[in-house]
Design a protein around this motif. Structure first.
Motif, mmCIF file in Angstrom:
data_model
loop_
_atom_site.group_PDB
_atom_site.id
_atom_site.type_symbol
_atom_site.label_atom_id
_atom_site.label_comp_id
_atom_site.label_asym_id
_atom_site.label_seq_id
_atom_site.Cartn_x
_atom_site.Cartn_y
_atom_site.Cartn_z
ATOM 1 N N ALA A 18 0.834 -1.209 0.000
ATOM 2 C CA ALA A 18 0.000 0.000 0.000
ATOM 3 C C ALA A 18 0.865 1.254 0.000
ATOM 4 N N GLY A 19 0.356 2.291 -0.652
ATOM 5 C CA GLY A 19 1.067 3.569 -0.696
ATOM 6 C C GLY A 19 0.132 4.715 -0.346
ATOM 7 N N ASN A 20 0.656 5.656 0.410
ATOM 8 C CA ASN A 20 -0.136 6.810 0.824
ATOM 9 C C ASN A 20 0.132 7.978 -0.130
ATOM 10 N N ALA A 21 -0.893 8.396 -0.840
ATOM 11 C CA ALA A 21 -0.737 9.427 -1.864
ATOM 12 C C ALA A 21 -1.413 10.715 -1.414
ATOM 13 N N MET A 22 -0.619 11.584 -0.792
ATOM 14 C CA MET A 22 -1.137 12.869 -0.351
ATOM 15 C C MET A 22 -0.385 14.029 -0.987
ATOM 16 N N THR A 23 0.936 14.025 -0.919
ATOM 17 C CA THR A 23 1.747 15.171 -1.340
ATOM 18 C C THR A 23 1.527 15.549 -2.795
ATOM 19 N N GLU A 24 1.451 16.854 -3.009
ATOM 20 C CA GLU A 24 1.360 17.373 -4.371
ATOM 21 C C GLU A 24 2.446 18.433 -4.555
ATOM 22 N N ALA A 25 2.625 18.824 -5.792
ATOM 23 C CA ALA A 25 3.672 19.803 -6.081
ATOM 24 C C ALA A 25 3.479 21.085 -5.270
ATOM 25 N N ASP A 26 2.243 21.481 -5.067
ATOM 26 C CA ASP A 26 1.968 22.702 -4.311
ATOM 27 C C ASP A 26 1.275 22.421 -2.986
ATOM 28 N N ALA A 27 1.372 21.233 -2.533
ATOM 29 C CA ALA A 27 0.755 20.873 -1.254
ATOM 30 C C ALA A 27 1.730 20.008 -0.475
ATOM 31 N N GLY A 28 2.575 20.663 0.320
ATOM 32 C CA GLY A 28 3.549 19.970 1.149
ATOM 33 C C GLY A 28 3.175 20.123 2.601
ATOM 34 N N SER A 29 3.737 21.146 3.248
ATOM 35 C CA SER A 29 3.344 21.394 4.633
ATOM 36 C C SER A 29 1.886 21.824 4.730
ATOM 37 N N ASP A 30 1.439 22.540 3.760
ATOM 38 C CA ASP A 30 0.039 22.973 3.743
ATOM 39 C C ASP A 30 -0.695 22.194 2.666
ATOM 40 N N VAL A 31 -1.445 21.207 3.099
ATOM 41 C CA VAL A 31 -2.185 20.401 2.125
ATOM 42 C C VAL A 31 -3.684 20.671 2.242
ATOM 43 N N SER A 32 -4.002 21.914 2.608
ATOM 44 C CA SER A 32 -5.422 22.232 2.799
ATOM 45 C C SER A 32 -6.157 22.440 1.479
ATOM 46 N N ARG A 33 -5.424 22.712 0.418
ATOM 47 C CA ARG A 33 -6.089 22.891 -0.877
ATOM 48 C C ARG A 33 -5.391 21.999 -1.892
ATOM 49 N N LEU A 34 -5.952 20.843 -2.092
ATOM 50 C CA LEU A 34 -5.346 19.871 -2.981
ATOM 51 C C LEU A 34 -5.776 20.114 -4.419
ATOM 52 N N ALA A 35 -4.808 19.983 -5.317
ATOM 53 C CA ALA A 35 -5.111 20.155 -6.741
ATOM 54 C C ALA A 35 -5.788 18.911 -7.317
ATOM 55 N N VAL A 36 -5.533 17.762 -6.724
ATOM 56 C CA VAL A 36 -6.241 16.556 -7.164
ATOM 57 C C VAL A 36 -7.700 16.702 -6.762
ATOM 58 N N THR A 37 -8.580 16.529 -7.730
ATOM 59 C CA THR A 37 -10.004 16.702 -7.469
ATOM 60 C C THR A 37 -10.734 15.379 -7.597
ATOM 61 N N ALA A 38 -11.848 15.305 -6.898
ATOM 62 C CA ALA A 38 -12.749 14.154 -7.008
ATOM 63 C C ALA A 38 -14.137 14.703 -7.317
ATOM 64 N N THR A 39 -14.598 14.439 -8.511
ATOM 65 C CA THR A 39 -15.885 14.968 -8.959
ATOM 66 C C THR A 39 -16.956 13.897 -8.832
ATOM 67 N N PRO A 40 -18.042 14.226 -8.140
ATOM 68 C CA PRO A 40 -19.102 13.215 -7.987
ATOM 69 C C PRO A 40 -19.668 12.794 -9.339
ATOM 70 N N THR A 41 -19.921 11.519 -9.462
ATOM 71 C CA THR A 41 -20.564 10.979 -10.656
ATOM 72 C C THR A 41 -21.464 9.834 -10.207
ATOM 73 N N ASP A 42 -22.128 9.231 -11.145
ATOM 74 C CA ASP A 42 -23.064 8.174 -10.795
ATOM 75 C C ASP A 42 -22.338 7.012 -10.097
ATOM 76 N N GLY A 43 -22.626 6.798 -8.846
ATOM 77 C CA GLY A 43 -22.042 5.675 -8.111
ATOM 78 C C GLY A 43 -20.672 5.905 -7.515
ATOM 79 N N GLY A 44 -20.154 7.116 -7.657
ATOM 80 C CA GLY A 44 -18.831 7.343 -7.073
ATOM 81 C C GLY A 44 -18.254 8.681 -7.442
ATOM 82 N N TYR A 45 -16.944 8.696 -7.622
ATOM 83 C CA TYR A 45 -16.213 9.931 -7.930
ATOM 84 C C TYR A 45 -15.223 9.681 -9.070
ATOM 85 N N VAL A 46 -14.900 10.761 -9.761
ATOM 86 C CA VAL A 46 -13.841 10.692 -10.774
ATOM 87 C C VAL A 46 -12.668 11.530 -10.291
ATOM 88 N N LEU A 47 -11.515 10.882 -10.144
ATOM 89 C CA LEU A 47 -10.311 11.556 -9.651
ATOM 90 C C LEU A 47 -9.440 12.026 -10.810
#
Lengths: 90, 437
Positions: free
Chosen positions: B121-150
């Protein structure tokens, strides 16, 4: 809780956000419906400070499962959350 | 207050240490390359990968303190600190969130493999602009039928190149800022998941790390962790485990270095005297011992606090007792710059009811200290191992600088510890705020 008590709680929360989180700046613009998250009034650190205030000064511990945007979108919602958590279980 | 270990705890440490030494005999070449599936399965057999996971999922059913001791023993016994780090991150940043927040069907499907080593397993949190401050992640999850699109890219994922499953976080409600994040479990073979090649790193070479991208990746509702918007809390909970337990591996590393240095200074002679007879040398070892034992006390205390916060019959997160510690900070990677910190006025009075006894510890008071102890522990252990590794290089001299003895490897492995799980400066920030500053 009566309307008066609710108003007191709301006023207490407004006072804390205005005086402690905003350092008195922009206090005149802060209302019960100011969008705290959207406008950046509450970031992660300030949210933690607000929770500490709610815990230490109001005596309510906010459980992690309540830490979602809907409960912190503005001070009206924060007040509702605190009131909900103050209700005796059962 | 009791500082001793019971018979069972002592035996578990000894058994784990002996087992890991037998399974991973000294091999400098192995330490310089990413771990293999065989390595991973061996750790699974030793009970390392799921020590804190309930037995019904194939784990060890241990609490935080006993789990930390397992990790400490592995850190002492296995010279591939990168492998040990990979295993600890797998457990604390992935298995724990799945155990604490995933739906039962997801737990049943994944946790046995995570514990046995069949899955990585791998933990995928860090982004290019989200290191110490990960309050606004550029990776998005858009609701769709039955789930989300990342959609989007995670820039530093430990175990990323080889993982079978990811725990990741995405923005689902941008208006809600740090409270608009949601955690997900994503299978590596889901369409749209692309894992990049391993990075070239300074240390922890046994643990491959790279980017992970999501390109229109569908994730079903059933693989949301907790609830939409709860991502900050999910992540924070995993960080509590990571800060308290993962860093036990560096206690093991310090013990290994101290033993090696003690042996070295007793044997080596200069100016017709043993090195140990030079006060400058012996005092350096005394400082190494002080650092190790100080770190141990803080880490065990942090784990003890975590154990008090965890409810359930067999180590599952109780959910209501842990304080929100106010940040969305860091995953199990080596070079992030996270920000975080609980902010709490710690002005309560200490035991003024006159009871004065040893059994007067107040439950609520203890809970409030969890974040502080974790920060103190993380700071002390990560900085301690870095300084001790540098001391070891000095004591070994030229040999410490060569790869042959593995001393310089410890120094390279220690550097990232001051960065991941919240940098040292972030820990100091948390501590300062805990003081009410």
């Amino acid at each position: 809780m009566s309307d008066i008590e609710r108003a007191d709680l709301l006023e207490k929360l407004i006072g804390f956000v205005r005086d402690d989180l905003l350092n008195g700046q922009a206090g005149a613009e802060l209302t019960p419906t100011t969008p705290l998250l959207e406008w950046g009034v509450l970031d992660s650190i300030k949210t933690a400070r607000l929770l500490a205030f709610i815990r230490d000064d109001i005596g309510v511990r906010v459980p992690p499962k309540k830490m979602v945007g809907d409960h912190f979108k503005d001070l009206e919602h924060v007040t509702d959350l605190v009131l909900e958590l103050q209700q005796p279980v059962g | 207050m009791e500082f001793g270990w019971n018979t069972e705890q002592r035996a578990r440490y000894a058994t784990t240490l002996a087992g890991v030494r037998a399974a991973f005999p000294l091999d400098r070449e192995r330490d310089e390359r990413p771990f293999t599936r065989e390595d991973w399965l061996r750790l699974g057999k030793l009970g390392v990968l799921g020590a804190s996971v309930p037995e019904r999922f194939g784990g060890g059913g241990l609490g935080a303190l006993d789990t930390a001791r397992v990790i400490e023993a592995v850190g002492e016994g296995c010279s591939s600190t990168g492998l040990v780090f990979a295993a600890a991150a797998h457990q604390f940043a992935c298995a724990r969130p799945i155990l604490d927040f995933a739906e039962p069907a997801v737990q049943e499907r994944l946790l046995p493999g995570i514990c046995s080593g069949a899955l990585i397993a791998g933990n995928a949190m860090t982004e290019a602009d989200a290191g110490s401050d990960v309050s606004r992640l550029a990776v998005t999850a858009t609701p769709t039928d039955g789930g989300y699109v990342l959609d989007g890219t995670k820039s530093f994922v430990s175990n990323g190149p080889v993982a079978d499953v990811y725990v990741t976080y995405a923005t689902t409600d941008a208006k809600a800022a740090h409270l608009g994040l949601t955690g997900f479990v994503v299978d590596r073979d889901a369409p749209g998941v692309v894992a990049g090649p391993p990075f070239e790193k300074t240390g922890l070479l046994g643990c491959p790390a790279g980017t992970v991208s999501f390109d229109g990746c569908f994730v079903p509702d059933s693989q949301v962790l907790g609830a939409p918007g709860l991502g900050s809390t999910v992540f924070q909970t995993s960080m509590a485990w990571e800060r308290a337990c993962l860093f036990a591996l560096y206690l093991g590393v310090q013990q290994r270095l101290l033993d090696a240095c003690t042996d070295h200074v007793r044997r080596r002679r200069q100016f017709q005297r043993r090195l140990s007879e030079f006060q400058a040398v012996s005092h350096r070892l005394a400082e190494m011992k002080l650092r190790l034992e100080s770190g141990r006390l803080l880490l065990y205390r942090a784990c003890w606090e975590l154990d008090r916060e965890v409810g359930g019959d067999d180590g599952e997160y109780g959910g209501d007792d842990r304080e929100y510690d106010g940040d969305v900070r860091n995953d199990s990677r080596e070079d992030d710059r996270e920000y975080g910190g609980d902010v709490r006025d710690d002005s309560r009075e200490d035991d003024r009811d006159g009871s004065g006894g040893d059994d007067r510890h107040d439950q609520d008071e203890g809970r409030e200290d969890g974040v502080l102890w974790a920060a103190l522990s993380k700071l002390a252990v990560s900085e301690g191992v870095l300084e001790t590794a540098m001391d070891a290089v000095r004591l070994f001299g030229a040999r410490g600088y060569l790869r042959e003895d593995g001393i310089e490897a410890a120094l390279r492995d220690a550097v990232p510890g001051t960065l991941f799980s919240g940098t040292s400066d972030i820990q100091r920030e948390i501590i300062a705020r805990e003081l009410g500053l």
